[in-house]
Design an enzyme around this catalytic site. Sequence first.
Site, short mmCIF file in Angstrom:
data_model
loop_
_atom_site.label_atom_id
_atom_site.label_comp_id
_atom_site.label_asym_id
_atom_site.label_seq_id
_atom_site.Cartn_x
_atom_site.Cartn_y
_atom_site.Cartn_z
CG LEU A 8 -1.85 -1.37 1.49
CD1 LEU A 8 -2.76 -0.92 2.45
CD2 LEU A 8 -2.38 -1.77 0.08
N GLY A 11 -0.70 6.68 -0.02
CA GLY A 11 -0.80 7.98 0.70
C GLY A 11 -0.07 8.97 0.35
NE ARG A 15 -0.59 11.22 9.78
CZ ARG A 15 -0.84 9.95 10.18
NH1 ARG A 15 -0.83 9.82 11.22
NH2 ARG A 15 -1.03 8.95 9.34
CE LYS A 22 2.72 7.76 5.04
NZ LYS A 22 2.30 7.42 6.34
CD GLN A 72 -6.32 4.44 -2.15
OE1 GLN A 72 -5.34 4.64 -1.90
NE2 GLN A 72 -7.41 4.28 -1.33
N GLY A 140 -3.03 0.51 15.40
CA GLY A 140 -4.11 -0.14 15.68
C GLY A 140 -3.68 -1.22 16.66
CD GLU A 154 -6.40 1.50 12.77
OE1 GLU A 154 -5.72 2.44 13.00
OE2 GLU A 154 -6.06 0.20 12.73
#
Length: 464
Positions: A8, A11, A15, A22, A72, A140, A154
């Site tokens: 994955l 993102g 932050r 990232k 995505q 999590g 989470e």
Amino acid sequence: MPDNVLILAGGQGKRMKVKSPKVLCEVLGIPMLQWVINSCEKSGLSNICVVKGYEAEQIDAFLGDKYVTALQKERLGTGHAVMQAAEFLNSNKDGNTLVLCGDAPFVDTETITSALAFHNGNKNSVTVVTSEISNPTGYGRIIRNNNGISAIVEQKDANSEQLLVNEVNSGCFWFKTQDLIDILFDIKSDNSQGEYYLTDCITLLIEKGKRADAFKSLNPVISLGANDRKGLLHLNDIAREAVIDVHLENGVEFTCLDGVVISPEVSIGVGTKIQQGVTLRGKTVIGENCNIGPNCIIENTKIGNNVVLNNVQSYDAVLENNISIGPFVQLRPNTHILDGVKIGDFVEIKNSTIGKNTAVAHLTYVGDSDVGANVNFGCGAVTANHNGECKFRTEICDNAFIGCNTNLVAPVKIGKSAYTAAGSTITKDVPDGALAIERGTVSIKDGFATNRLAARNEKFSKLK
Ligand code: UD1
Ligand code: CA
């Protein structure tokens, strides 16, 4: 077909405050995504799909066409990210799928393979890799029961009791691929963040009568991810220390670790000393009994034994044995330095071979040159390799002596044991054993300076 891997990487890293994905942020000079891919490949897993999203073209440019990707378009959570790779999962659904977060670089081969053995051995539908950490904030939490685990909660959805749990989700999961496909689109976004959580797969699978369990990794840093700059610096510190530990065990000497950064793929021989301010990058290989530093940047350079580098930068070069270089020297790509060479201060060498025992003592540029053995460069010698349009080579044969401030205008050849006189600009080949001299005739004007001084003194005395 072997097992699938899904990484994955969609993102943005809000932050992190970064304008690129990232997962391309670097730990010890290597993007986090590359760390994750390396661990998969070392585990024998090559059927990899990367889910990309934010600035997807940067992920494409980084990966080339070596891996499958899934796009995505909007970032609606880790579960949503996996949904985008449904086609990839469907194309190979008989085995298992390893899901990893591209922002957690310390996932290791031992954990990946042991967790798979645990997963298969227990006929689990999903196995989440976990670790116990002292500060679980942001991760999590793993809720265990008598029959494996019941849920992953989470941080933002956890009650006060769940927040006390310090066994956390590393973001690494083994799924039975068909079971994952069966419940993937049942994931809802009814949680505090309005996101589709991959972690909800646990309860969905249990509701279908499947087995969910957790594999606690012995790797204490496996769960650590970088969500902000502070986290990324922390990962760099951890990796830096771990790499240096390995070299210490291998017999490498460190005098002071200040500013010492060594990439994971660097190898260093026994008895070599690394001083402060040394950065070793890429696939650099250093032999035995060398003394590197202080203040060096060495990238993709192969170095033999007994080499001393003091304040040197070297990129894509090869240095053989018994060589001394520095201070303040730059070796640019395709430099090959043979045994016994001495290179002194303020020297730059590019795309050149320097033969055995040659000395380039100070203030010299050697570019696109083939230099033989036992050559001596005087101070301030320059190979003029570029005429503004094209580059040419300079050849300097064995035992030649290049006088101070010589310009060698390429293409040009200096023969064996030939000399060039100090201050000469050499534009023609010099035969073996000859001296080339190119200077204006010196004209001496007797008494000029004395007379001038006398005239000036007289002028000032009249003014008084
Ligand atoms: C996630 C886990 C958390 C775990 C932690 C470990 C969920 C809901 N939470 O939290 O349990 O402890 O990882 O590091 O899964 N990503 C996408 N698309 C998205 C969202 C994320 O591709 O829409 C990617 C990110 O690029 C990142 C990874 O998924 O590489 C994890 O996402 P992130 O937002 O960092 O999740 P965490 O909050 O850390
Ligand atoms: Ca994360």
